[in-house]
Design a protein around this motif. Structure first.
Motif, PDB file in Angstrom:
ATOM      1  N   UNK A  14      35.634 131.464  60.360  1.00 47.56           N
ATOM      2  CA  UNK A  14      36.863 130.673  60.411  1.00 47.56           C
ATOM      3  C   UNK A  14      38.061 131.487  59.925  1.00 47.56           C
ATOM      4  N   UNK A  15      37.877 132.288  58.874  1.00 45.02           N
ATOM      5  CA  UNK A  15      38.969 133.134  58.388  1.00 45.02           C
ATOM      6  C   UNK A  15      39.326 134.210  59.415  1.00 45.02           C
ATOM      7  N   UNK A  24      47.935 137.770  66.781  1.00 39.28           N
ATOM      8  CA  UNK A  24      48.229 137.693  68.207  1.00 39.28           C
ATOM      9  C   UNK A  24      49.370 136.728  68.508  1.00 39.28           C
ATOM     10  N   UNK A  25      50.039 136.254  67.471  1.00 43.05           N
ATOM     11  CA  UNK A  25      51.209 135.375  67.615  1.00 43.05           C
ATOM     12  C   UNK A  25      50.842 134.050  68.281  1.00 43.05           C
ATOM     13  N   UNK A  26      49.599 133.603  68.090  1.00 40.40           N
ATOM     14  CA  UNK A  26      49.126 132.378  68.721  1.00 40.40           C
ATOM     15  C   UNK A  26      49.043 131.197  67.750  1.00 40.40           C
ATOM     16  N   UNK A  27      49.365 131.432  66.477  1.00 40.66           N
ATOM     17  CA  UNK A  27      49.489 130.306  65.549  1.00 40.66           C
ATOM     18  C   UNK A  27      50.906 129.761  65.547  1.00 40.66           C
ATOM     19  N   UNK A  28      51.864 130.654  65.752  1.00 43.65           N
ATOM     20  CA  UNK A  28      53.273 130.239  65.746  1.00 43.65           C
ATOM     21  C   UNK A  28      54.032 131.211  66.640  1.00 43.65           C
ATOM     22  N   UNK A 261      45.584 134.251  57.128  1.00 46.96           N
ATOM     23  CA  UNK A 261      45.867 132.837  56.840  1.00 46.96           C
ATOM     24  C   UNK A 261      44.613 132.117  56.329  1.00 46.96           C
ATOM     25  N   UNK A 262      44.797 130.975  55.721  1.00 46.81           N
ATOM     26  CA  UNK A 262      43.630 130.186  55.312  1.00 46.81           C
ATOM     27  C   UNK A 262      42.853 129.721  56.542  1.00 46.81           C
ATOM     28  N   UNK A 263      41.547 129.490  56.384  1.00 50.89           N
ATOM     29  CA  UNK A 263      40.721 129.139  57.546  1.00 50.89           C
ATOM     30  C   UNK A 263      41.082 127.806  58.181  1.00 50.89           C
ATOM     31  N   UNK A 264      41.802 126.961  57.455  1.00 51.54           N
ATOM     32  CA  UNK A 264      42.205 125.666  58.017  1.00 51.54           C
ATOM     33  C   UNK A 264      43.672 125.645  58.433  1.00 51.54           C
ATOM     34  N   UNK A 265      44.289 126.831  58.589  1.00 52.71           N
ATOM     35  CA  UNK A 265      45.675 126.871  59.058  1.00 52.71           C
ATOM     36  C   UNK A 265      45.776 126.193  60.419  1.00 52.71           C
ATOM     37  N   UNK A 266      46.805 125.376  60.648  1.00 53.74           N
ATOM     38  CA  UNK A 266      46.917 124.682  61.941  1.00 53.74           C
ATOM     39  C   UNK A 266      46.978 125.679  63.096  1.00 53.74           C
ATOM     40  N   UNK A 267      46.219 125.394  64.139  1.00 56.75           N
ATOM     41  CA  UNK A 267      46.199 126.237  65.337  1.00 56.75           C
ATOM     42  C   UNK A 267      46.558 125.363  66.530  1.00 56.75           C
TER      43      UNK A 267
END
Length: 356
Positions: A14-15, A24-28, A261-267
């Motif tokens: 998850x991490x 990869x700029x896919x979280x934000x 980022x933390x493993x539960x960061x919003x994706x």
């Protein structure tokens, strides 16, 4: 003797998933110039040129199709045969070191697989092709015809791209003309003489890879770059790195200060094109593409991979462009995720339909 435990903390799948997505700029979506965004992602794999446009739309805030076409025409972004003998879009600044970093391994790969064609004097063939292109770009078919007319086997065409620095000319290989089949000689800024230092070029490529896909193993670095594992380890030994372990105890390395980022960061939901590099074997540790779905995306009977979309950081289904964006999940989605996919699909329709 038991397995050596690498120094450093253990990272869960998850991490690693969130680390790769962030890099990869896919979280934000980022506010970056296109060359900077492409450098951050270590290039975009673009056997199908429109995939680069979709990839940037999912990564760069406010991206419009005409921006990438303009960057290609201006030479700020270059399309060529780089890592793993595969078409990539890379920044103009990265093209010379990336090419130098992989030149010898690519040539070894071809000579090992070329059969009788390996006996051809490729330096002489390279001189011929430079002569063909001296007056400007040519289509691939025209170059091949001239090679055959000069008594050479068709098989040498593949090797030409390893002995001559060629770029895909942006009269093709764009959104409007997807097939990247028009070639030009790389100019002096892209093919410096004398060539760049090989070790420094390899160091840069390894740092770019880890910054875009890390933390990763030496095997992952070798897979992405097209190097042997020995070559990858030699490069990594020269770099300042931090070390981690994966859940199986294998060693992972990383550049300092890259995001974790933390493993539960919003994706958020993201749509991806064909041959998206984040789904390939060198990034498998992050399980962006769960193994149970891999054969639905990459299969020997499919000439290209399929377009995919991500839900909560993992591939959740496929999509096509047929009278709009049509998407199909691999498994039923809960109402919130389904609504998020529908909203992002509507934005993707607007991106496809926006006038140039």
């Amino acid at each position: 003797m038991g397995k050596r435990t690498p120094a450093g903390p253990t990272l869960t799948v998850a991490q690693l998933n969130r680390a790769v997505l962030a890099r990869q700029l896919l979280l934000d979506r980022a506010e970056l110039s296109l060359p900077d965004a492409i450098q951050r992602t270590a290039g975009l794999q673009t056997q199908y040129a429109p995939s680069g446009y979709v990839g940037l739309w999912s990564r760069v805030r406010g991206f419009r199709r005409e921006q990438l076409t303009a960057a290609l025409l201006a030479g700020e972004v270059v399309q060529g045969w780089v890592m793993r003998c595969t078409i990539h879009m890379v920044s103009a600044a990265d093209y010379p070191p990336f090419t130098e970093a992989v030149r010898e391994p690519r040539r070894r790969w071809w000579l090992h697989n070329a059969g009788a064609a390996a006996e051809v004097d490729m330096d002489a063939v390279a001189d011929l092709v430079r002569g063909y292109l001296a007056d400007g770009p040519l289509k691939q078919a025209e170059i091949q015809q001239r090679l055959v007319a000069d008594g050479l086997p068709r098989e040498v065409w593949q090797a030409v791209q390893l002995w001559v620095d060629l770029v895909r000319h942006p009269s093709a290989g764009t959104w409007e003309r997807p097939r990247a089949h028009v070639y030009a000689l790389a100019g002096p800024d892209l093919a410096p003489d004398p060539p760049l230092d090989v070790a420094a070029s390899r160091d840069l490529l390894a740092r770019r890879y880890l910054g875009a896909f890390g933390p990763a193993s030496a095997k992952d670095v070798a897979s992405f770059c097209g190097w042997s594992i020995t070559e990858a380890r030699e490069v990594l030994a020269r770099l300042e790195l931090r070390r981690f372990a994966d859940e199986a105890g294998g060693e992972l390395v990383d550049v300092p200060d890259a995001p974790l980022p933390p493993p539960d960061a919003p994706a958020p939901v993201r749509f991806l094109g064909q041959w998206e590099a984040v789904l390939l074997a060198h990034a498998r540790r992050a399980q962006v593409l769960p193994d149970e779905h891999r054969a639905k995306v990459f299969h020997t009977r499919m000439p290209q991979s399929v377009r995919t979309f991500l839900v909560d950081g993992r591939v959740a289904g496929t999509w096509t462009v047929e009278g709009g964006v049509r998407w199909e999940p691999f498994e039923p989605l809960d109402p919130a995720h389904r609504a998020a996919v529908e909203e992002e699909a509507e934005r993707l329709v607007a991106f496809h339909e926006a006038p140039l």
